[in-house]
Design a protein around this motif. Structure first.
Motif, PDB file in Angstrom:
ATOM      1  N   LEU A 119       8.453  -1.709  -3.691  1.00 49.74           N
ATOM      2  CA  LEU A 119       8.468  -0.434  -4.400  1.00 49.74           C
ATOM      3  C   LEU A 119       8.938  -0.616  -5.841  1.00 49.74           C
ATOM      4  O   LEU A 119       8.365  -0.024  -6.760  1.00 49.74           O
ATOM      5  N   ALA A 120       9.950  -1.442  -6.048  1.00 53.99           N
ATOM      6  CA  ALA A 120      10.435  -1.686  -7.410  1.00 53.99           C
ATOM      7  C   ALA A 120       9.365  -2.369  -8.257  1.00 53.99           C
ATOM      8  O   ALA A 120       9.192  -2.034  -9.435  1.00 53.99           O
ATOM      9  N   LEU A 121       8.620  -3.299  -7.661  1.00 56.23           N
ATOM     10  CA  LEU A 121       7.566  -3.991  -8.403  1.00 56.23           C
ATOM     11  C   LEU A 121       6.442  -3.041  -8.798  1.00 56.23           C
ATOM     12  O   LEU A 121       6.002  -3.027  -9.951  1.00 56.23           O
ATOM     13  N   VAL A 122       5.979  -2.232  -7.861  1.00 53.36           N
ATOM     14  CA  VAL A 122       4.880  -1.318  -8.157  1.00 53.36           C
ATOM     15  C   VAL A 122       5.327  -0.239  -9.145  1.00 53.36           C
ATOM     16  O   VAL A 122       4.574   0.130 -10.052  1.00 53.36           O
ATOM     17  N   LEU A 123       6.553   0.248  -8.998  1.00 53.77           N
ATOM     18  CA  LEU A 123       7.065   1.231  -9.962  1.00 53.77           C
ATOM     19  C   LEU A 123       7.222   0.618 -11.350  1.00 53.77           C
ATOM     20  O   LEU A 123       6.955   1.275 -12.361  1.00 53.77           O
TER      21      LEU A 123
ATOM     22  N   VAL B 152      12.070  -5.126   7.324  1.00 51.49           N
ATOM     23  CA  VAL B 152      10.966  -4.391   6.704  1.00 51.49           C
ATOM     24  C   VAL B 152      11.504  -3.456   5.626  1.00 51.49           C
ATOM     25  O   VAL B 152      10.914  -3.333   4.547  1.00 51.49           O
ATOM     26  N   LEU B 153      12.630  -2.832   5.897  1.00 57.44           N
ATOM     27  CA  LEU B 153      13.225  -1.951   4.889  1.00 57.44           C
ATOM     28  C   LEU B 153      13.664  -2.746   3.660  1.00 57.44           C
ATOM     29  O   LEU B 153      13.469  -2.308   2.526  1.00 57.44           O
ATOM     30  N   TRP B 154      14.251  -3.920   3.887  1.00 57.94           N
ATOM     31  CA  TRP B 154      14.630  -4.759   2.750  1.00 57.94           C
ATOM     32  C   TRP B 154      13.405  -5.230   1.978  1.00 57.94           C
ATOM     33  O   TRP B 154      13.456  -5.382   0.757  1.00 57.94           O
ATOM     34  N   ALA B 155      12.312  -5.498   2.662  1.00 54.91           N
ATOM     35  CA  ALA B 155      11.098  -5.931   1.972  1.00 54.91           C
ATOM     36  C   ALA B 155      10.454  -4.780   1.211  1.00 54.91           C
ATOM     37  O   ALA B 155       9.772  -5.002   0.203  1.00 54.91           O
ATOM     38  N   LEU B 156      10.662  -3.550   1.668  1.00 59.75           N
ATOM     39  CA  LEU B 156      10.115  -2.390   0.971  1.00 59.75           C
ATOM     40  C   LEU B 156      10.779  -2.186  -0.387  1.00 59.75           C
ATOM     41  O   LEU B 156      10.137  -1.716  -1.324  1.00 59.75           O
ATOM     42  N   VAL B 157      12.035  -2.569  -0.523  1.00 60.78           N
ATOM     43  CA  VAL B 157      12.765  -2.373  -1.788  1.00 60.78           C
ATOM     44  C   VAL B 157      12.096  -3.127  -2.942  1.00 60.78           C
ATOM     45  O   VAL B 157      11.751  -2.517  -3.959  1.00 60.78           O
ATOM     46  N   PRO B 158      11.864  -4.451  -2.853  1.00 59.49           N
ATOM     47  CA  PRO B 158      11.212  -5.115  -3.992  1.00 59.49           C
ATOM     48  C   PRO B 158       9.745  -4.713  -4.164  1.00 59.49           C
ATOM     49  O   PRO B 158       9.241  -4.699  -5.300  1.00 59.49           O
TER      50      PRO B 158
ATOM     51  N   GLY C  10      12.691   6.574  -2.714  1.00 57.57           N
ATOM     52  CA  GLY C  10      12.876   5.683  -1.566  1.00 57.57           C
ATOM     53  C   GLY C  10      12.662   6.396  -0.244  1.00 57.57           C
ATOM     54  O   GLY C  10      12.032   5.856   0.678  1.00 57.57           O
ATOM     55  N   ILE C  11      13.152   7.623  -0.142  1.00 56.75           N
ATOM     56  CA  ILE C  11      12.955   8.417   1.072  1.00 56.75           C
ATOM     57  C   ILE C  11      11.478   8.693   1.281  1.00 56.75           C
ATOM     58  O   ILE C  11      10.955   8.586   2.397  1.00 56.75           O
ATOM     59  N   LEU C  12      10.771   9.029   0.204  1.00 51.08           N
ATOM     60  CA  LEU C  12       9.329   9.278   0.287  1.00 51.08           C
ATOM     61  C   LEU C  12       8.581   8.039   0.765  1.00 51.08           C
ATOM     62  O   LEU C  12       7.672   8.136   1.594  1.00 51.08           O
TER      63      LEU C  12
ATOM     64  N   GLN D 220       0.826  -1.207   0.000  1.00 53.97           N
ATOM     65  CA  GLN D 220       0.000   0.000   0.000  1.00 53.97           C
ATOM     66  C   GLN D 220       0.861   1.258   0.000  1.00 53.97           C
ATOM     67  O   GLN D 220       0.573   2.213  -0.722  1.00 53.97           O
ATOM     68  N   VAL D 221       1.915   1.261   0.781  1.00 51.64           N
ATOM     69  CA  VAL D 221       2.843   2.401   0.790  1.00 51.64           C
ATOM     70  C   VAL D 221       3.505   2.533  -0.578  1.00 51.64           C
ATOM     71  O   VAL D 221       3.646   3.643  -1.105  1.00 51.64           O
ATOM     72  N   SER D 222       3.881   1.417  -1.175  1.00 53.58           N
ATOM     73  CA  SER D 222       4.501   1.455  -2.505  1.00 53.58           C
ATOM     74  C   SER D 222       3.532   1.992  -3.547  1.00 53.58           C
ATOM     75  O   SER D 222       3.921   2.778  -4.423  1.00 53.58           O
ATOM     76  N   ALA D 223       2.268   1.597  -3.463  1.00 54.20           N
ATOM     77  CA  ALA D 223       1.276   2.091  -4.413  1.00 54.20           C
ATOM     78  C   ALA D 223       1.036   3.586  -4.225  1.00 54.20           C
ATOM     79  O   ALA D 223       0.914   4.332  -5.220  1.00 54.20           O
TER      80      ALA D 223
END
Length: 137
Positions: A97-101, A89-95, A69-71, A18-21
């Motif tokens: 965010l990359a997937l949604v982008l 959690v930070l490592w999980a945020l990377v893929p 990434g900061i956002l 949801q944060v990535s979206a």
């Protein structure tokens, strides 16, 4: 024998997606507005062409990805205070965010800022971990 992937089940995947979206939505809106500015304003066009000209261009591409990434980390802190942020959690945020982008790149939207190639793939995790450095432990 312990399962090393067992901890993946307990990460807040829904919150991270949801944060990535939401981050991708903000980036898409900014790209749309920037595209309008490029189309109708010679001042914006001249400014961006000078910012993205070599040698400053590579740094700008890197900084844009790091800013995304900061956002994402800022939005995670703001909208999901119940999520206990740590290195996993930070490592999980990377893929996430990359997937949604990368899914955004499939849509017929203007690509002005983020296209996830080379330098931006390095800037995205660095921005996430720079903003989230107090959560590493």
């Amino acid at each position: 024998m312990s399962d090393p992937l067992r901890s993946l089940k307990y990460l807040p995947w829904l919150s991270l997606f949801q944060v990535s979206a939401f981050t991708t939505l903000i980036v898409a809106i900014l790209e749309f507005l920037l595209n309008l500015g490029l189309r109708y304003s010679s001042l914006i066009r001249a400014t961006l062409s000078s910012l993205y000209a070599p040698p400053l261009g590579v740094l700008m591409i890197f900084l844009v990805a790091a800013s995304v990434g900061i956002l994402a980390v800022c939005l995670l802190e703001r909208f999901y205070p119940q999520v206990r942020i740590n290195g996993n959690v930070l490592w999980a945020l990377v893929p996430c965010l990359a997937l949604v982008l990368s899914l955004k790149l499939l849509l017929p939207l203007p690509v002005v800022l983020v296209n996830l190639q080379g330098t931006q793939l390095m800037g995205l995790p660095l921005g996430i971990f720079w903003q989230g450095q107090r959560y590493w432990r």
